[in-house]
Design a protein around this motif. Structure first.
Motif, PDB file in Angstrom:
ATOM      1  N   ALA A  51       0.821  -1.216   0.000  1.00 22.39           N
ATOM      2  CA  ALA A  51       0.000   0.000   0.000  1.00 22.39           C
ATOM      3  C   ALA A  51       0.853   1.264   0.000  1.00 22.39           C
ATOM      4  O   ALA A  51       0.377   2.345  -0.365  1.00 22.39           O
ATOM      5  N   TYR A  52       2.099   1.152   0.440  1.00 22.63           N
ATOM      6  CA  TYR A  52       2.986   2.313   0.462  1.00 22.63           C
ATOM      7  C   TYR A  52       3.468   2.716  -0.936  1.00 22.63           C
ATOM      8  O   TYR A  52       3.939   3.828  -1.135  1.00 22.63           O
ATOM      9  N   LEU A  53       3.420   1.790  -1.898  1.00 20.24           N
ATOM     10  CA  LEU A  53       4.074   1.988  -3.188  1.00 20.24           C
ATOM     11  C   LEU A  53       3.270   2.932  -4.085  1.00 20.24           C
ATOM     12  O   LEU A  53       2.052   2.792  -4.211  1.00 20.24           O
ATOM     13  N   SER A  54       3.968   3.861  -4.729  1.00 18.25           N
ATOM     14  CA  SER A  54       3.343   4.668  -5.776  1.00 18.25           C
ATOM     15  C   SER A  54       3.166   3.781  -7.008  1.00 18.25           C
ATOM     16  O   SER A  54       3.768   2.697  -7.101  1.00 18.25           O
ATOM     17  N   ARG A  77       5.382   0.608  -7.699  1.00 17.76           N
ATOM     18  CA  ARG A  77       4.694  -0.679  -7.799  1.00 17.76           C
ATOM     19  C   ARG A  77       5.198  -1.463  -9.006  1.00 17.76           C
ATOM     20  O   ARG A  77       5.401  -2.675  -8.944  1.00 17.76           O
ATOM     21  N   GLN A  78       5.419  -0.779 -10.112  1.00 18.86           N
ATOM     22  CA  GLN A  78       5.936  -1.438 -11.312  1.00 18.86           C
ATOM     23  C   GLN A  78       7.376  -1.892 -11.098  1.00 18.86           C
ATOM     24  O   GLN A  78       7.750  -3.022 -11.473  1.00 18.86           O
ATOM     25  N   ARG A  79       8.187  -1.057 -10.474  1.00 25.62           N
ATOM     26  CA  ARG A  79       9.585  -1.426 -10.236  1.00 25.62           C
ATOM     27  C   ARG A  79       9.717  -2.564  -9.228  1.00 25.62           C
ATOM     28  O   ARG A  79      10.695  -3.318  -9.253  1.00 25.62           O
ATOM     29  N   GLY A  98      15.155  -2.646 -10.664  1.00 26.32           N
ATOM     30  CA  GLY A  98      14.021  -1.913 -10.115  1.00 26.32           C
ATOM     31  C   GLY A  98      14.194  -1.397  -8.709  1.00 26.32           C
ATOM     32  O   GLY A  98      13.555  -0.406  -8.318  1.00 26.32           O
ATOM     33  N   ALA A  99      15.052  -2.035  -7.928  1.00 21.89           N
ATOM     34  CA  ALA A  99      15.196  -1.665  -6.525  1.00 21.89           C
ATOM     35  C   ALA A  99      16.093  -0.449  -6.362  1.00 21.89           C
ATOM     36  O   ALA A  99      17.049  -0.255  -7.122  1.00 21.89           O
ATOM     37  N   ASP A 100      15.796   0.366  -5.368  1.00 24.95           N
ATOM     38  CA  ASP A 100      16.657   1.498  -5.045  1.00 24.95           C
ATOM     39  C   ASP A 100      17.817   1.068  -4.159  1.00 24.95           C
ATOM     40  O   ASP A 100      18.884   1.686  -4.189  1.00 24.95           O
ATOM     41  N   ARG A 101      17.596   0.039  -3.374  1.00 23.93           N
ATOM     42  CA  ARG A 101      18.665  -0.494  -2.518  1.00 23.93           C
ATOM     43  C   ARG A 101      18.358  -1.942  -2.184  1.00 23.93           C
ATOM     44  O   ARG A 101      17.225  -2.280  -1.840  1.00 23.93           O
ATOM     45  N   ILE A 102      19.359  -2.797  -2.315  1.00 22.18           N
ATOM     46  CA  ILE A 102      19.201  -4.216  -1.993  1.00 22.18           C
ATOM     47  C   ILE A 102      19.727  -4.471  -0.586  1.00 22.18           C
ATOM     48  O   ILE A 102      20.866  -4.123  -0.270  1.00 22.18           O
ATOM     49  N   ASP A 103      18.903  -5.053   0.252  1.00 15.79           N
ATOM     50  CA  ASP A 103      19.343  -5.481   1.579  1.00 15.79           C
ATOM     51  C   ASP A 103      20.140  -6.770   1.469  1.00 15.79           C
ATOM     52  O   ASP A 103      21.207  -6.906   2.047  1.00 15.79           O
ATOM     53  N   VAL A 157      12.196  -0.414  -2.454  1.00 20.56           N
ATOM     54  CA  VAL A 157      11.693   0.286  -3.630  1.00 20.56           C
ATOM     55  C   VAL A 157      11.088   1.578  -3.095  1.00 20.56           C
ATOM     56  O   VAL A 157      10.102   1.555  -2.357  1.00 20.56           O
ATOM     57  N   GLY A 158      11.715   2.692  -3.429  1.00 22.14           N
ATOM     58  CA  GLY A 158      11.386   3.922  -2.725  1.00 22.14           C
ATOM     59  C   GLY A 158      11.783   3.758  -1.273  1.00 22.14           C
ATOM     60  O   GLY A 158      12.896   3.317  -0.966  1.00 22.14           O
ATOM     61  N   LYS A 159      10.880   4.049  -0.354  1.00 17.78           N
ATOM     62  CA  LYS A 159      11.160   3.892   1.072  1.00 17.78           C
ATOM     63  C   LYS A 159      10.585   2.593   1.641  1.00 17.78           C
ATOM     64  O   LYS A 159      10.649   2.366   2.854  1.00 17.78           O
ATOM     65  N   THR A 160      10.046   1.753   0.765  1.00 17.73           N
ATOM     66  CA  THR A 160       9.349   0.544   1.210  1.00 17.73           C
ATOM     67  C   THR A 160      10.242  -0.674   1.077  1.00 17.73           C
ATOM     68  O   THR A 160      10.771  -0.960  -0.005  1.00 17.73           O
TER      69      THR A 160
END
Length: 286
Positions: free
Chosen positions: A195-198, A202-204, A240-245, A273-276
């Protein structure tokens, strides 16, 4: 479908459970943090197949959140959740009116599964699985269900709960049941945090499943070296990810990293992805 009984205090819960147990009815438990989606509802429906009654818990457990995590903004919708529970056939919903119902003043007993909670999400979220194991142990002790159902999307969590139940003999009366991950039509693993995803995020977010699919394809083609499988997965997730854990390949039971696939393993990914922060996994091997 009838609305479920809503109880919000421990005393109300025990009164309802005593009446149930006196009848000798078989009980299934579905612990959740609410904001229910089809993944949760599939657990309730499966519980209905295996037991006389299904109880659902809705509790955003503060002890499994770190100091900089999303406890305050975690999505909540009790009215909507009650309606969904009723439609899925739940008998009772336990939604504690405050954390004090679960952790009363002076609470000082904690459960830790020392090896399985190391690494993966446990390494990135210190204390997370201590909170998970403790609250689930309390719920199993309160409800004494014949079975408790959990989704396999949270693979490490399921492994921790299974070990905790085994080690503390909670499994003497409760079977821990893991159910397959439920996905959206495009393949994204269902999660309350989606639900947090824009729309763009969401696509990324589909890059997580794309990474699992890429590694699975390499595995089906005969690749057994962990490094090659991980490289295939990471290349897709990075799109697609902004950062991989983490992207890890581990033994399916011990969760220890493997260098070569010689038996059942689990490929797990966690990424922002973003802040999620999202997680997903795929079991490889029979």
């Amino acid at each position: 479908m009838a609305s479920p009984i809503l109880v919000q205090t421990r005393d109300e819960l025990l009164e309802a459970l005593r009446a149930l147990h006196a009848k000798g009815e078989r009980l299934a438990l579905v612990p959740t943090m609410g904001f229910l989606h089809e993944g949760h509802l599939s657990l309730i429906r499966e519980g209905k197949k295996r037991a006389d009654k299904v109880a659902v818990t809705i509790f955003v457990n503060p002890t499994q959140f770190g100091p900089n995590e999303d406890l305050d903004r975690y999505p909540r919708d009790l009215a909507g959740d009650l309606a969904k529970c009723g439609e899925a056939g739940a008998w009772l919903v336990y939604a504690p009116q405050s954390p004090r119902e679960v952790y009363p003043e002076g609470f000082q007993t904690w459960v830790q599964v020392t090896e399985l909670e190391m690494g993966l999400c446990g390494g990135k979220r210190p204390g997370h699985f201590k909170g998970v194991a403790t609250v689930v142990a309390k719920l199993l002790g309160l409800f004494r269900p014949q079975l408790a159902l959990f989704g396999q999307k949270d693979y490490q969590q399921l492994a921790v709960i299974r070990r905790m139940a085994r080690d503390l003999d909670l499994g003497a009366w409760t079977e821990i049941v893991g159910m397959p991950t439920v996905r959206e039509t495009d393949g994204l693993a269902m999660s309350s945090r989606n639900a947090y995803l824009s729309p763009e995020e969401r696509q990324r977010a589909l890059s997580l499943k794309a990474g699992l699919d890429a590694a699975a394809a390499r595995y089906e083609a005969g690749e057994r070296q962990a490094a090659a499988l991980l490289a295939a997965a990471r290349a897709e997730v990075e799109r697609g990810a902004d950062r991989i854990d983490y992207v890890e390949l581990v033994d399916a039971d011990s969760l220890r990293p493997v260098e070569r696939v010689d038996g059942p393993v689990c490929l797990l990914v966690a990424a922002f992805v973003g802040k999620t922060r999202l997680i997903d996994n795929r079991v490889l091997g029979s």
